[in-house]
Design an enzyme around this catalytic site. Structure first.
Site, mmCIF file in Angstrom:
data_model
loop_
_atom_site.group_PDB
_atom_site.id
_atom_site.type_symbol
_atom_site.label_atom_id
_atom_site.label_comp_id
_atom_site.label_asym_id
_atom_site.label_seq_id
_atom_site.Cartn_x
_atom_site.Cartn_y
_atom_site.Cartn_z
ATOM 1 N N GLY A 106 35.524 -2.317 35.314
ATOM 2 C CA GLY A 106 35.834 -2.392 34.340
ATOM 3 C C GLY A 106 36.403 -0.934 33.478
ATOM 4 O O GLY A 106 35.662 -0.601 33.359
ATOM 5 N N ARG A 109 35.981 2.660 28.468
ATOM 6 C CA ARG A 109 36.345 2.978 27.307
ATOM 7 C C ARG A 109 37.876 4.131 27.824
ATOM 8 O O ARG A 109 38.376 4.605 26.839
ATOM 9 C CB ARG A 109 35.580 5.014 27.705
ATOM 10 C CG ARG A 109 35.391 5.432 29.199
ATOM 11 C CD ARG A 109 34.497 6.620 28.583
ATOM 12 N NE ARG A 109 34.485 7.223 30.104
ATOM 13 C CZ ARG A 109 33.730 7.856 30.286
ATOM 14 N NH1 ARG A 109 33.558 8.978 29.593
ATOM 15 N NH2 ARG A 109 33.912 9.527 31.718
ATOM 16 N N LYS A 129 41.888 7.307 27.413
ATOM 17 C CA LYS A 129 40.430 7.349 27.969
ATOM 18 C C LYS A 129 39.278 7.742 26.545
ATOM 19 O O LYS A 129 40.204 8.768 25.558
ATOM 20 C CB LYS A 129 40.261 8.552 29.335
ATOM 21 C CG LYS A 129 38.892 8.286 29.601
ATOM 22 C CD LYS A 129 39.097 9.172 31.073
ATOM 23 C CE LYS A 129 37.708 9.524 31.937
ATOM 24 N NZ LYS A 129 37.584 10.170 32.843
ATOM 25 N N ASP A 141 28.813 4.001 25.515
ATOM 26 C CA ASP A 141 29.730 3.586 23.785
ATOM 27 C C ASP A 141 31.098 3.643 24.086
ATOM 28 O O ASP A 141 31.608 3.424 22.985
ATOM 29 C CB ASP A 141 28.845 5.081 22.927
ATOM 30 C CG ASP A 141 29.752 6.677 23.890
ATOM 31 O OD1 ASP A 141 30.189 6.066 24.825
ATOM 32 O OD2 ASP A 141 28.582 7.367 22.879
ATOM 33 N N GLY A 142 31.501 3.360 24.983
ATOM 34 C CA GLY A 142 33.381 3.697 25.062
ATOM 35 C C GLY A 142 33.668 5.354 24.710
ATOM 36 O O GLY A 142 34.965 4.945 24.683
ATOM 37 N N ARG A 199 43.292 0.112 40.830
ATOM 38 C CA ARG A 199 43.104 0.706 41.814
ATOM 39 C C ARG A 199 42.132 0.094 42.219
ATOM 40 O O ARG A 199 42.136 -1.423 42.986
ATOM 41 C CB ARG A 199 41.058 1.403 41.559
ATOM 42 C CG ARG A 199 41.053 1.760 39.942
ATOM 43 C CD ARG A 199 40.294 1.580 38.749
ATOM 44 N NE ARG A 199 40.916 2.221 37.269
ATOM 45 C CZ ARG A 199 39.934 2.786 37.341
ATOM 46 N NH1 ARG A 199 39.520 3.401 38.048
ATOM 47 N NH2 ARG A 199 40.846 4.362 35.608
ATOM 48 N N ASP A 268 35.864 2.385 42.033
ATOM 49 C CA ASP A 268 36.215 2.250 41.468
ATOM 50 C C ASP A 268 37.274 2.718 40.558
ATOM 51 O O ASP A 268 38.354 3.752 39.958
ATOM 52 C CB ASP A 268 36.106 1.522 40.144
ATOM 53 C CG ASP A 268 34.638 2.629 40.049
ATOM 54 O OD1 ASP A 268 33.497 2.692 41.257
ATOM 55 O OD2 ASP A 268 33.523 3.245 38.744
ATOM 56 N N ASP A 278 40.331 9.670 37.597
ATOM 57 C CA ASP A 278 39.114 9.804 36.708
ATOM 58 C C ASP A 278 38.822 10.824 37.175
ATOM 59 O O ASP A 278 37.843 11.529 38.339
ATOM 60 C CB ASP A 278 37.917 8.510 37.715
ATOM 61 C CG ASP A 278 38.940 7.114 36.641
ATOM 62 O OD1 ASP A 278 39.479 6.946 36.589
ATOM 63 O OD2 ASP A 278 38.236 5.804 36.290
HETATM 64 P P1 AMP Z 1 32.805 6.787 35.935
HETATM 65 O O1 AMP Z 1 32.609 7.327 36.742
HETATM 66 O O2 AMP Z 1 33.388 7.621 34.607
HETATM 67 O O3 AMP Z 1 34.725 6.570 36.562
HETATM 68 O O4 AMP Z 1 32.811 4.753 35.143
HETATM 69 C C1 AMP Z 1 32.471 4.330 35.707
HETATM 70 C C2 AMP Z 1 32.923 3.160 34.907
HETATM 71 O O5 AMP Z 1 32.014 2.528 34.083
HETATM 72 C C3 AMP Z 1 33.713 2.676 34.460
HETATM 73 O O6 AMP Z 1 33.713 0.799 34.437
HETATM 74 C C4 AMP Z 1 34.069 3.171 32.862
HETATM 75 O O7 AMP Z 1 35.256 2.473 31.957
HETATM 76 C C5 AMP Z 1 32.258 3.073 32.572
HETATM 77 N N1 AMP Z 1 32.373 3.832 31.478
HETATM 78 C C6 AMP Z 1 32.628 5.241 31.418
HETATM 79 N N2 AMP Z 1 31.252 5.698 30.765
HETATM 80 C C7 AMP Z 1 31.556 4.496 29.712
HETATM 81 C C8 AMP Z 1 31.482 4.862 28.194
HETATM 82 N N3 AMP Z 1 31.061 6.524 27.456
HETATM 83 N N4 AMP Z 1 31.341 3.679 27.187
HETATM 84 C C9 AMP Z 1 31.936 2.754 27.770
HETATM 85 N N5 AMP Z 1 31.829 2.663 29.511
HETATM 86 C C10 AMP Z 1 31.816 3.726 29.961
HETATM 87 MG MG MG Z 2 36.261 5.947 37.138
#
Ligand code: AMP
Ligand code: MG
Length: 502
Positions: A106, A109, A129, A141-142, A199, A268, A278
């Site tokens: 989901g 962030r 983002k 940490d979002g 996605r 995703d 992404d």
């Molecule tokens: P990504 O590989 O960057 O597309 O992220 C994969 C998942 O991890 C997604 O659900 C993102 O929202 C979550 N995510 C990545 N980085 C963070 C972060 N710093 N804080 C919270 N969720 C994250």
């Molecule tokens: Mg992603």
């Protein structure tokens, strides 16, 4: 299964002041039931500043050059103000990460603000983002850091201007708020735009949680808004899979042609609209190596450059597995997914024929194409420089591209075949060169160029972000004043590593 909660109701933060940008919103995703998302406002960042802005992206929703620079808009991107008409929410999804199913991901962030309507009536979802924690943040940490936000901003705008389908980036806003990664960095937010951020993993979530009504609803929503022609098919869901498979195939063929490596092709990170989404440790290949792995955490090379077509096909199987629940027609689902194979074969041929400046199709083109790729592989020639220089080949002999080649004998053998092939087309050298220069870019977002812009931005100077964006907005044009941006990476850049941390 946990039910998404409305975080806004649980926290006692005062309502943020509203900024009215004159945007018209029509938030169709927010009208879907609560099972699809959690409503919550962005978390605020102190003393935000504008790091970069894309005028062409802003124009899509009718924003003028001055609008994106308004202090109250910058404040809104940083989560300190509410944009009139927006209804912020975090969407739920899941997905296969490195081949392993993860039941709940989901927007951890990211926050969807809503759909702004452009001057010609089209809907653009606006998304922040790096906007703070959501119920889907897991251990994160979002936040997003300045480095990765500049990379996403420049990367997505660069792909767009190359003509490759992608989400867009309207602006990057930074703040000095520290964010912990391998080292302490600072926070930033990218304001992204796309017709939809749905996605493959969005479908997987509802399938694996056995929420079949919601799966149906999501499918109908996507068909109605983006693939309305599927409603006329005998099996709309099957037709949807086939359309997605074909769009994805054409997208990957374009990536391969441009030497673009996504880096994290988890399901995703696969757009249901077949666009690049992404941006993490992505890279354009400099010295060609088909097995190039841009993400140094990807030790097995699952997402290496030459794996991208196969992985995209695999990812379509994950989507098909979710959607088969709606039809129970396994054979038709497989056939729809496998349309990828045929479409990719056609698309990649078309990409390379265009790169070679060929207008007709000949049976021996496949070996001409594989021949040049083997040559580039053996000599690790710079992908972009080589293709750009290839337009200098004269049908009667002579070219400057030979000077680039380490193995001149092998190049001579290949180029003789190429010349013979060109003769069958009777094209004029000048016309062909002009055509080739419209598909073989001179300027791509080389990693070292992004790195220079990032280093200067860390020091508070954002002029290089703007300059680089300007160069990348005209990737096919000669820009003599920016010749140095078309060169191979300098020695200092050879050791740069891209990690997943963002
Ligand atoms: P990504 O590989 O960057 O597309 O992220 C994969 C998942 O991890 C997604 O659900 C993102 O929202 C979550 N995510 C990545 N980085 C963070 C972060 N710093 N804080 C919270 N969720 C994250
Ligand atoms: Mg992603």
């Amino acid at each position: 299964m946990d039910t998404p909660v409305t975080v806004a109701q649980k926290t006692a933060a005062p309502p943020a002041a509203t900024v009215d940008l004159g945007l018209r919103f029509d938030n169709s995703f927010a009208r879907l039931p609560g099972a699809f998302y959690t409503r919550l406002p962005p978390a605020s960042l102190p003393e935000p500043y504008l790091v970069g802005v894309s005028g062409s992206a802003g124009a899509l929703i009718g924003l003028g050059a001055g609008d994106a620079r308004r202090a109250d808009f910058i404040d809104a991107i940083a989560g300190n103000r509410h944009i009139a008409g927006s209804e912020p929410l975090a969407a739920v999804y899941s997905g296969h990460q490195f081949g392993v199913y993860v039941p709940r991901l989901g927007d951890g962030r990211a926050l969807l603000l809503g759909e702004a309507i452009g001057p010609s009536g089209e809907h653009w979802e606006l998304q922040l983002k790096g906007a703070g924690k959501t119920p889907y943040s897991r251990m994160g940490d979002g936040r997003a850091v300045l480095r990765s936000s500049i990379r996403e901003f420049l990367g997505s705008e660069a792909l767009h201007h190359l003509g490759i389908p992608t989400t867009r980036a309207l602006a990057v806003v930074g703040s000095d708020q520290p964010v912990m990664r391998e080292t302490v960095e600072t926070a930033a937010v990218v304001l992204r735009m796309a017709p939809s951020f749905i996605r493959f993993g969005s479908f997987e979530y509802f399938y694996w949680t056995r929420q079949y009504d919601e799966l149906r609803q999501l499918t109908d929503y996507v068909i109605e808004r983006f693939y309305p022609q599927c409603f006329d098919a005998a099996q709309p869901t099957i037709a949807l899979i086939e359309h997605v498979a074909r769009r994805t195939a054409r997208l990957v063929a374009q990536w391969q042609g441009a030497g673009f490596c996504h880096g994290v092709l988890n399901t995703d990170n696969m757009s249901i609209l077949g666009m690049t989404i992404d941006y993490g440790p992505f890279a354009f290949i400099d010295s060609f190596d088909a097995g190039y792995i841009c993400n140094h955490s990807d030790v097995n090379g699952r997402y290496a450059y030459n794996m991208q077509p196969e992985i995209a096909h695999w990812n379509l199987y994950a989507l098909g597995q979710a959607l088969v629940a709606l039809t129970d027609d396994v054979d038709a689902t497989k056939a729809a997914i496998d349309a990828f194979i045929e479409e990719y074969a056609m698309a990649i041929d078309a990409v390379f024929r265009a790169k070679l400046g060929l207008r007709t199709e000949h049976a021996e083109d496949a070996s001409l194409i594989s021949g040049v790729i083997e040559l580039l592989q053996a000599t690790h020639t710079d992908w972009t420089i080589f293709w750009r220089a290839l337009s200098s080949v004269q049908s009667t002999g002579g070219d400057s591209v030979r000077d680039l080649m380490i193995d001149r004998a092998a190049f001579d053998t290949w180029v003789e075949r190429y010349r013979a092939r060109l003769k069958t087309e009777n094209s004029s050298d000048a016309d062909r060169a002009a055509r080739m220069n419209r598909v073989n870019p001179k300027y791509i977002l080389r990693n070292h160029l992004a790195e220079v812009a990032i280093r200067q931005a860390r020091g508070g100077d954002y002029s290089e972000v703007a300059r680089l964006l300007k160069v990348l907005e005209q990737p096919y044009d000669e820009q003599p004043e920016f010749e140095s941006y078309a060169q191979q990476p300098p020695d200092w850049a050879k050791t740069l590593e891209l990690s997943c941390s963002s």
